[in-house]
Design a protein around this motif. Structure first.
Motif, short mmCIF file in Angstrom:
data_model
loop_
_atom_site.label_atom_id
_atom_site.label_comp_id
_atom_site.label_asym_id
_atom_site.label_seq_id
_atom_site.Cartn_x
_atom_site.Cartn_y
_atom_site.Cartn_z
N VAL A 111 2.01 -27.52 -50.62
CA VAL A 111 2.33 -28.74 -49.88
C VAL A 111 1.23 -29.77 -50.09
O VAL A 111 0.13 -29.45 -50.55
CB VAL A 111 2.50 -28.46 -48.37
CG1 VAL A 111 3.64 -27.48 -48.11
CG2 VAL A 111 1.21 -27.96 -47.74
N LEU A 112 1.54 -31.01 -49.74
CA LEU A 112 0.54 -32.05 -49.77
C LEU A 112 0.96 -33.21 -48.89
O LEU A 112 2.13 -33.41 -48.59
CB LEU A 112 0.28 -32.54 -51.20
CG LEU A 112 1.40 -33.23 -51.94
CD1 LEU A 112 1.37 -34.74 -51.75
CD2 LEU A 112 1.32 -32.91 -53.42
N ALA A 123 1.09 -41.74 -57.63
CA ALA A 123 1.00 -40.39 -57.05
C ALA A 123 2.39 -39.79 -56.87
O ALA A 123 2.62 -38.62 -57.21
CB ALA A 123 0.26 -40.43 -55.72
N TYR A 124 3.32 -40.58 -56.35
CA TYR A 124 4.70 -40.08 -56.17
C TYR A 124 5.27 -39.61 -57.50
O TYR A 124 5.87 -38.54 -57.59
CB TYR A 124 5.61 -41.16 -55.60
CG TYR A 124 5.25 -41.69 -54.24
CD1 TYR A 124 4.40 -41.03 -53.37
CD2 TYR A 124 5.79 -42.90 -53.81
CE1 TYR A 124 4.09 -41.54 -52.12
CE2 TYR A 124 5.49 -43.42 -52.56
CZ TYR A 124 4.63 -42.74 -51.73
OH TYR A 124 4.35 -43.26 -50.50
N GLY A 131 7.59 -31.30 -60.06
CA GLY A 131 8.49 -30.43 -59.33
C GLY A 131 8.35 -30.45 -57.82
O GLY A 131 8.98 -29.65 -57.12
N PHE A 132 7.54 -31.35 -57.28
CA PHE A 132 7.43 -31.48 -55.83
C PHE A 132 8.58 -32.34 -55.32
O PHE A 132 9.04 -33.25 -56.00
CB PHE A 132 6.10 -32.16 -55.44
CG PHE A 132 4.91 -31.26 -55.54
CD1 PHE A 132 4.37 -30.68 -54.41
CD2 PHE A 132 4.32 -31.00 -56.77
CE1 PHE A 132 3.26 -29.85 -54.50
CE2 PHE A 132 3.20 -30.18 -56.87
CZ PHE A 132 2.67 -29.60 -55.74
N THR A 133 9.03 -32.03 -54.10
CA THR A 133 10.06 -32.83 -53.45
C THR A 133 9.57 -33.26 -52.08
O THR A 133 8.75 -32.57 -51.46
CB THR A 133 11.37 -32.03 -53.29
OG1 THR A 133 11.12 -30.83 -52.57
CG2 THR A 133 11.98 -31.69 -54.65
N GLU A 151 6.46 -30.89 -51.02
CA GLU A 151 6.34 -29.44 -51.13
C GLU A 151 6.89 -28.99 -52.47
O GLU A 151 7.70 -29.68 -53.10
CB GLU A 151 7.07 -28.72 -50.00
CG GLU A 151 8.58 -28.85 -50.09
CD GLU A 151 9.32 -28.13 -48.97
OE1 GLU A 151 8.71 -27.32 -48.26
OE2 GLU A 151 10.52 -28.38 -48.82
N LYS A 152 6.43 -27.81 -52.88
CA LYS A 152 6.94 -27.18 -54.08
C LYS A 152 6.97 -25.69 -53.81
O LYS A 152 5.96 -25.10 -53.43
CB LYS A 152 6.02 -27.48 -55.27
CG LYS A 152 6.49 -26.89 -56.58
CD LYS A 152 5.57 -27.31 -57.72
CE LYS A 152 6.06 -26.80 -59.05
NZ LYS A 152 5.19 -27.28 -60.15
N GLN A 153 8.15 -25.11 -53.97
CA GLN A 153 8.28 -23.66 -53.80
C GLN A 153 7.84 -23.00 -55.09
O GLN A 153 8.24 -23.40 -56.18
CB GLN A 153 9.74 -23.30 -53.48
CG GLN A 153 10.26 -23.90 -52.19
CD GLN A 153 9.52 -23.43 -50.95
OE1 GLN A 153 9.11 -22.28 -50.84
NE2 GLN A 153 9.36 -24.33 -49.99
#
Length: 160
Positions: A111-112, A123-124, A131-133, A151-153
């Protein structure tokens, strides 16, 4: 430009200067009470691993960190590349190193928290291409119009 990325202590003068530049960069982008900065002393804690990107002359040009929170949660912290080298995939290289270490450590959710507004567009893009959403509030951050959460699983490591 040849860039190397390695785990290093943040308690070095050039890394301190890099983090100072990051703090200066962030200062005008969000209200100070909505900036959740780790000091280099905090970054040197046992729960945090710091990656430093260096150019071919050994100058620190970027950084990022993995902070472990337990229960399979890791957090990306202190991501920054010097403006003079942006666009050369240094941020992606740092984020890949953080993600790979997180997987090795058994982190299943990365997470961030970052800021909002036009100053965070790069940054986005970096996070979304990696792969972060977007997600709701993470960890103990306040819900604020000045924060965006990602977050990224991560896949579980194979049993050995």
């Amino acid at each position: 430009m040849a860039i190397s990325v390695a785990v290093e202590t943040p308690l070095q003068d050039d890394v301190r200067a890099l983090v100072d530049d990051l703090n200066d960069h962030l200062l005008p982008l969000s209200p100070i009470e909505c900036q959740f900065k780790m000091t280099v002393e905090q970054m040197a804690g046992d729960d945090t691993t710091v990656f430093v990107a260096r150019d071919e002359n050994g100058h620190a040009v970027g950084c990022g960190a993995l902070k472990e929170h337990g229960d399979g949660v890791g957090e990306v912290k202190r991501m920054f590349t010097r403006p003079t080298i942006r666009g050369q995939r240094v941020g992606s290289t740092l984020l890949d190193a953080i993600t790979n270490l997180a997987k090795d450590k058994g982190v299943t959710r990365l997470v961030l928290e970052t800021g909002t507004g036009p100053g965070f567009a790069d940054a986005y893009r970096l996070y979304e291409r990696s792969g972060f959403t977007r997600c709701g509030v993470v960890l103990d951050y306040p819900d604020s119009e000045h924060s965006a959460f990602y977050e990224k699983q991560l896949a579980l490591a194979p049993a050995q």
